[in-house]
Design an enzyme around this catalytic site. Structure first.
Site, PDB file in Angstrom:
ATOM      1  N   CYS A   2       0.644  -1.302  -0.250  1.00  0.00           N
ATOM      2  CA  CYS A   2       0.296   0.171   0.208  1.00  0.00           C
ATOM      3  C   CYS A   2       1.135   1.275  -0.352  1.00  0.00           C
ATOM      4  O   CYS A   2       2.152   1.009   0.181  1.00  0.00           O
ATOM      5  CB  CYS A   2      -0.878   0.175   1.145  1.00  0.00           C
ATOM      6  SG  CYS A   2      -1.769  -1.700   1.481  1.00  0.00           S
ATOM      7  N   ARG A  27       1.404   1.561  -6.273  1.00  0.00           N
ATOM      8  CA  ARG A  27       1.841   0.458  -5.172  1.00  0.00           C
ATOM      9  C   ARG A  27       0.619  -0.222  -4.981  1.00  0.00           C
ATOM     10  O   ARG A  27       0.898  -0.954  -4.232  1.00  0.00           O
ATOM     11  CB  ARG A  27       2.522   1.227  -4.036  1.00  0.00           C
ATOM     12  CG  ARG A  27       3.830   2.380  -4.341  1.00  0.00           C
ATOM     13  CD  ARG A  27       4.345   3.054  -2.804  1.00  0.00           C
ATOM     14  NE  ARG A  27       3.731   1.870  -1.858  1.00  0.00           N
ATOM     15  CZ  ARG A  27       5.537   1.664  -1.056  1.00  0.00           C
ATOM     16  NH1 ARG A  27       6.252   1.867  -2.533  1.00  0.00           N
ATOM     17  NH2 ARG A  27       5.494   0.483  -0.759  1.00  0.00           N
ATOM     18  N   TRP A  76      -3.548  -2.353  -1.067  1.00  0.00           N
ATOM     19  CA  TRP A  76      -3.716  -2.964  -2.027  1.00  0.00           C
ATOM     20  C   TRP A  76      -4.141  -4.476  -1.540  1.00  0.00           C
ATOM     21  O   TRP A  76      -3.258  -4.693  -0.564  1.00  0.00           O
ATOM     22  CB  TRP A  76      -1.800  -3.484  -2.702  1.00  0.00           C
ATOM     23  CG  TRP A  76      -2.389  -4.475  -3.707  1.00  0.00           C
ATOM     24  CD1 TRP A  76      -2.355  -4.558  -4.711  1.00  0.00           C
ATOM     25  CD2 TRP A  76      -1.554  -5.627  -3.289  1.00  0.00           C
ATOM     26  NE1 TRP A  76      -1.673  -5.493  -5.872  1.00  0.00           N
ATOM     27  CE2 TRP A  76      -2.123  -6.796  -4.697  1.00  0.00           C
ATOM     28  CE3 TRP A  76      -1.450  -6.540  -2.236  1.00  0.00           C
ATOM     29  CZ2 TRP A  76      -1.416  -7.983  -4.878  1.00  0.00           C
ATOM     30  CZ3 TRP A  76      -0.743  -8.312  -2.622  1.00  0.00           C
ATOM     31  CH2 TRP A  76      -1.482  -8.970  -3.764  1.00  0.00           C
ATOM     32  N   ASN A 102       1.184  -0.115   5.707  1.00  0.00           N
ATOM     33  CA  ASN A 102       1.333  -0.283   5.007  1.00  0.00           C
ATOM     34  C   ASN A 102       2.209  -2.238   5.059  1.00  0.00           C
ATOM     35  O   ASN A 102       3.804  -2.077   5.953  1.00  0.00           O
ATOM     36  CB  ASN A 102       2.369  -0.405   4.118  1.00  0.00           C
ATOM     37  CG  ASN A 102       3.502  -0.515   2.576  1.00  0.00           C
ATOM     38  OD1 ASN A 102       2.917  -1.495   2.416  1.00  0.00           O
ATOM     39  ND2 ASN A 102       4.601   0.132   2.448  1.00  0.00           N
ATOM     40  N   GLY A 103       2.235  -3.411   4.876  1.00  0.00           N
ATOM     41  CA  GLY A 103       2.479  -4.348   5.477  1.00  0.00           C
ATOM     42  C   GLY A 103       1.803  -5.967   6.202  1.00  0.00           C
ATOM     43  O   GLY A 103       0.448  -5.176   5.817  1.00  0.00           O
ATOM     44  N   GLU A 485      11.004 -12.054 -20.092  1.00  0.00           N
ATOM     45  CA  GLU A 485      11.013 -10.469 -20.138  1.00  0.00           C
ATOM     46  C   GLU A 485       9.502 -10.993 -20.771  1.00  0.00           C
ATOM     47  O   GLU A 485       8.596  -9.591 -20.793  1.00  0.00           O
ATOM     48  CB  GLU A 485      11.638  -9.721 -20.346  1.00  0.00           C
ATOM     49  CG  GLU A 485      11.583  -8.547 -19.635  1.00  0.00           C
ATOM     50  CD  GLU A 485      10.693  -8.126 -18.483  1.00  0.00           C
ATOM     51  OE1 GLU A 485      10.119  -7.623 -18.139  1.00  0.00           O
ATOM     52  OE2 GLU A 485      10.720  -8.886 -17.781  1.00  0.00           O
ATOM     53  N   LYS A 489       5.849  -9.336 -19.843  1.00  0.00           N
ATOM     54  CA  LYS A 489       5.040  -7.514 -20.274  1.00  0.00           C
ATOM     55  C   LYS A 489       3.092  -7.880 -21.252  1.00  0.00           C
ATOM     56  O   LYS A 489       3.047  -7.630 -20.251  1.00  0.00           O
ATOM     57  CB  LYS A 489       6.181  -7.299 -20.966  1.00  0.00           C
ATOM     58  CG  LYS A 489       7.324  -6.939 -20.542  1.00  0.00           C
ATOM     59  CD  LYS A 489       7.303  -5.402 -18.853  1.00  0.00           C
ATOM     60  CE  LYS A 489       6.767  -6.065 -18.145  1.00  0.00           C
ATOM     61  NZ  LYS A 489       8.212  -6.439 -17.475  1.00  0.00           N
ATOM     62  N   GLU A 492       1.059  -9.796 -18.454  1.00  0.00           N
ATOM     63  CA  GLU A 492       0.530  -8.389 -17.079  1.00  0.00           C
ATOM     64  C   GLU A 492       0.195  -7.355 -16.862  1.00  0.00           C
ATOM     65  O   GLU A 492      -0.615  -6.402 -16.184  1.00  0.00           O
ATOM     66  CB  GLU A 492       2.270  -7.409 -15.882  1.00  0.00           C
ATOM     67  CG  GLU A 492       3.200  -6.958 -16.337  1.00  0.00           C
ATOM     68  CD  GLU A 492       4.125  -7.141 -15.544  1.00  0.00           C
ATOM     69  OE1 GLU A 492       5.608  -6.905 -16.118  1.00  0.00           O
ATOM     70  OE2 GLU A 492       4.328  -6.317 -14.321  1.00  0.00           O
ATOM     71  N   HIS A 508       9.544 -30.167 -27.074  1.00  0.00           N
ATOM     72  CA  HIS A 508       9.395 -31.626 -25.922  1.00  0.00           C
ATOM     73  C   HIS A 508       7.839 -31.241 -24.935  1.00  0.00           C
ATOM     74  O   HIS A 508       7.530 -31.323 -23.555  1.00  0.00           O
ATOM     75  CB  HIS A 508      10.347 -31.047 -24.592  1.00  0.00           C
ATOM     76  CG  HIS A 508      12.032 -31.439 -25.490  1.00  0.00           C
ATOM     77  ND1 HIS A 508      12.289 -32.801 -26.020  1.00  0.00           N
ATOM     78  CD2 HIS A 508      12.713 -30.437 -25.833  1.00  0.00           C
ATOM     79  CE1 HIS A 508      13.650 -32.228 -26.670  1.00  0.00           C
ATOM     80  NE2 HIS A 508      13.877 -31.414 -26.712  1.00  0.00           N
ATOM     81  N   LYS A 607       3.401  -1.955  -7.497  1.00  0.00           N
ATOM     82  CA  LYS A 607       4.749  -1.882  -8.478  1.00  0.00           C
ATOM     83  C   LYS A 607       6.024  -2.413  -7.155  1.00  0.00           C
ATOM     84  O   LYS A 607       6.991  -2.681  -7.600  1.00  0.00           O
ATOM     85  CB  LYS A 607       5.506  -0.271  -8.465  1.00  0.00           C
ATOM     86  CG  LYS A 607       6.486   0.111  -8.788  1.00  0.00           C
ATOM     87  CD  LYS A 607       6.665  -0.252 -10.330  1.00  0.00           C
ATOM     88  CE  LYS A 607       8.039   0.053 -10.833  1.00  0.00           C
ATOM     89  NZ  LYS A 607       8.350  -0.650 -11.983  1.00  0.00           N
TER      90      LYS A 607
HETATM   91  C1  AGP Z   1       7.349  -6.160 -13.186  1.00  0.00           C
HETATM   92  O1  AGP Z   1       6.842  -5.742 -14.066  1.00  0.00           O
HETATM   93  C2  AGP Z   1       6.868  -6.243 -12.406  1.00  0.00           C
HETATM   94  N1  AGP Z   1       6.815  -5.495 -11.481  1.00  0.00           N
HETATM   95  C3  AGP Z   1       7.415  -7.504 -11.129  1.00  0.00           C
HETATM   96  O2  AGP Z   1       7.604  -8.861 -11.451  1.00  0.00           O
HETATM   97  C4  AGP Z   1       8.942  -7.032 -10.191  1.00  0.00           C
HETATM   98  O3  AGP Z   1      10.072  -7.113 -11.509  1.00  0.00           O
HETATM   99  C5  AGP Z   1       9.129  -7.595  -9.327  1.00  0.00           C
HETATM  100  O4  AGP Z   1       8.047  -7.202  -8.428  1.00  0.00           O
HETATM  101  C6  AGP Z   1      10.871  -7.245  -8.481  1.00  0.00           C
HETATM  102  O5  AGP Z   1      10.243  -6.217  -8.156  1.00  0.00           O
HETATM  103  P1  AGP Z   1      11.826  -5.518  -7.500  1.00  0.00           P
HETATM  104  O6  AGP Z   1      12.975  -5.264  -8.845  1.00  0.00           O
HETATM  105  O7  AGP Z   1      11.182  -4.123  -7.597  1.00  0.00           O
HETATM  106  O8  AGP Z   1      12.903  -6.385  -6.860  1.00  0.00           O
END
Ligand code: AGP
Length: 612
Positions: A2, A27, A76, A102-103, A485, A489, A492, A508, A607
């Site tokens: 959060c 966040r 969140w 937050n936590g 990667e 992208k 997500e 395989h 994030k």
């Molecule tokens: C990537 O687009 C995502 N937001 C997520 O996988 C991110 O890379 C992951 O949470 C790691 O975050 P960080 O690099 O801040 O540790």
């Protein structure tokens, strides 16, 4: 994860804290709320389900929410679904104390039972509400808000960044942290608390990064930082080195697109001042390692999550290839519970854009507990991973707001290639390679720009993916992690199911998925394994797969195997991932945007993942 913001000063609090949480919305964005002490000394609460725009739209008239002290939160959900009751702030039985958090409070169930047995009325399903009732209990005994928070936190297991206000203490904010980030901001005759400096950067750049188990008690004209045992802490004030323009969208529709287009600059920032042409090598001063220590490294471990883990995997390919040092790449969430083996002389690197990812932080503590030296590769100055590491490298990508990481990824990969050359030059890597690498790396920003100039063409190709339900991404060698990667992208932000695979693995199993409805994105630059990937594409084409190829400019042969081709400039294999990933970022962006989705704040994501 959060976002929390608090303000105490001489200005109207509501617009300041609402603007603050809006800058933290990346966040978490399923519900939000605020609490202020109004001009009559009363505690006023306002919460709303959904994005902060809903909170803003339904706020009472400014006159009803007038005050100079308040806290706010964007959520969140972890414990308790996104509802108005579960939204923060949470208040105690008599409604005079409010908390934002937050936590995660791990022992909240036991504490809840105890509080309910003492006739506390718990209204929500959250772990957080337990905190405010604990504080109520101790405030009743101590009549001191700071002491009450100290007592309450001693009973709590888990992580927290919290801010607390009370109408019985109308000129005070008490905030504390453990595991979750919390920053104290010092303005002109006003103070702030926040989870991330981006919420307060328009007001001040003078901040204190609170450490675990520290509490700050803030009053209009002074503040005090103490520990849970009430020892006074003399804290260092830091100056933030970036400004609000880097967290504005400018002419871009989304932060993600802006950040994709910033990569020529962010990659240059990553290697600026670190290339030593006269030695055909590089310098990574922040590692605090002597030449002898760098030469004595027998193996490396790299630990991360998500996109940072993909960067780590590229790091493995490059470091093993040009420095001949074995590298183990680990998912942080597995590493922290797997009882990993950390042989002596094994530096462990932790890659994290935010520097606050809970699993990566816990893995760092695990490695240190095993006597390993921990090195952070992060984008966030003053972040917990940066402060808990024995050394490290800042990637200098600038603030990354879009939840889907883009420029941080290419900057992480840039740093890992620098590390590979540094370790290689400390061993048998020829100065000619070092010199060629430095020369070619300095051309990469311009080559990325060349690909970005093809954005409209990539948009047209993205239109062929919009209706897809699935997609496969294929790559070989150092481009296999790039395929992972690219798939992440797309997943997500467009919610299309996608998987990345080493191209030869198709036979395989995954090849069973191929038919005329399966788009296949193949990374096929002109390098030593080009012919191998061409035969993999022939296998896909033979089953009517719809191929989009990422190929080296001038490659005509690939056209016969592809429905669409996106060309990238030629470069050395070690640096290919910095180019081959760019079209994949743009493809995912355009597909999500064409599907009308919230590209910067995809559903269910956030994030920085500060809870496990
Ligand atoms: C990537 O687009 C995502 N937001 C997520 O996988 C991110 O890379 C992951 O949470 C790691 O975050 P960080 O690099 O801040 O540790």
């Amino acid at each position: 994860m959060c976002g929390i913001v608090g303000y105490i000063g001489h200005r109207k609090v509501t617009p300041i804290i609402v603007e603050g949480i809006k800058r933290l919305e990346y966040r978490g964005y399923d519900s939000s709320g605020l609490a202020i002490i109004d001009k009559n000394g009363e505690l006023k609460i306002h919460k709303k389900l959904g994005k902060i725009i809903e909170l803003e739209r339904t706020l009472p008239a400014p006159s009803e929410l007038e005050g100079t002290l308040g806290i706010a939160h964007t959520r969140w959900a972890t414990h308790g679904k996104p509802t108005e009751v579960n939204a923060h702030p949470h208040t105690c039985c008599h409604g005079k104390i409010a908390v934002v958090h937050n936590g995660i409070i791990e022992n909240y169930r036991n504490l809840r039972k105890k509080l309910e047995s003492e006739n506390h009325t718990i209204k929500s399903e959250t772990d957080t509400e337990i905190l405010v009732h604990l504080i109520e209990h101790f405030e009743h005994e101590t009549k001191d808000l700071t002491a009450a928070v100290q007592q309450a936190l001693k009973l709590v297991e888990g992580t927290y960044g919290i801010a607390v206000i009370s109408s019985d203490h109308p000129r005070k904010i008490v905030a504390a942290r453990k595991g979750s980030p919390l920053i104290f901001g010092i303005g002109r005759d006003e103070f702030f608390v926040t989870s991330d400096v981006s919420a307060i950067i328009i007001h001040t750049k003078r901040v204190i990064y609170l450490k675990d188990d520290e509490i700050v008690t803030i009053e209009p004209d002074h503040f005090e930082i103490t520990t849970l045992d009430n020892k006074v802490v003399k804290a260092k004030i830091s100056e933030v080195d970036w400004d609000v323009s880097s967290i504005e969208k400018g002419e871009f529709k989304h932060f993600m697109l802006k950040e994709i287009f910033e990569q020529p600059v962010s990659v240059e920032n990553a290697f600026r001042g670190r290339l030593v042409s006269e030695l055909s090598s590089v310098r990574l001063g922040g590692l605090n390692m002597t030449g002898e220590e760098l030469r004595s490294i027998e193996r490396l471990q790299i630990v991360a999550c998500g996109t940072s883990w993909h960067a780590a995997l590229i790091g493995k390919y490059i470091i093993e290839n040009i420095a001949r040092v074995p590298v183990e790449v680990e998912y942080a969430s597995e590493y922290r519970y797997r009882n990993p083996i950390v042989p002596p002389h094994t530096p462990v690197f932790f890659i994290s854009q935010s520097g606050e990812t809970a699993d990566t932080l816990a893995a760092l503590y695990k490695a240190k507990a095993k006597g390993a030296l921990a090195y952070g590769i992060t984008n966030t100055i003053g972040s917990t991973i940066a402060r808990e590491s024995d050394g490290g490298v800042y990637i200098h990508a600038g603030a990354e707001i879009g939840v889907a990481s883009t420029k941080a990824f290419t900057s992480q990969v840039t740093i890992l290639t620098l590390l590979a050359v540094l370790l290689g030059r400390m061993r048998n890597l020829a100065p000619t390679f070092g010199a060629a690498f430095i020369k070619e790396l300095q051309k990469i920003p311009q080559k990325i720009q060349q690909i970005l100039d093809d954005n409209d063409k990539i948009l047209e190709i993205a239109k062929t993916l919009v209706a897809s339900k699935n997609a496969l991404y294929l790559g070989r060698g150092v481009n296999f992690p790039v395929a992972l990667e690219g798939a992440l992208k797309l997943k997500e932000i467009s919610y299309i199911h996608a998987e990345g695979y080493p191209a030869a693995e198709m036979k395989h199993g995954p090849i069973a998925l191929i038919d005329e409805n399966m788009p296949v994105v193949a990374i096929a630059p002109d390098d030593v394994i080009y012919d191998k990937i061409i035969s993999n594409l022939q296998e896909v084409k033979a089953r009517n797969g719809r191929i989009i190829s990422i190929a080296t400019e001038g490659d005509k042969r690939i056209i016969e195997h592809s429905e669409n081709v996106i060309y990238i400039p030629k470069t050395m294999q070690t640096l290919q991932p910095l180019l081959s990933v760019i079209p994949l970022q743009l493809l995912a962006y355009h597909v999500a945007n064409l599907r009308g989705l919230d590209v910067d704040q995809p559903r269910n994501l956030a994030k920085s993942v500060t809870v496990e």
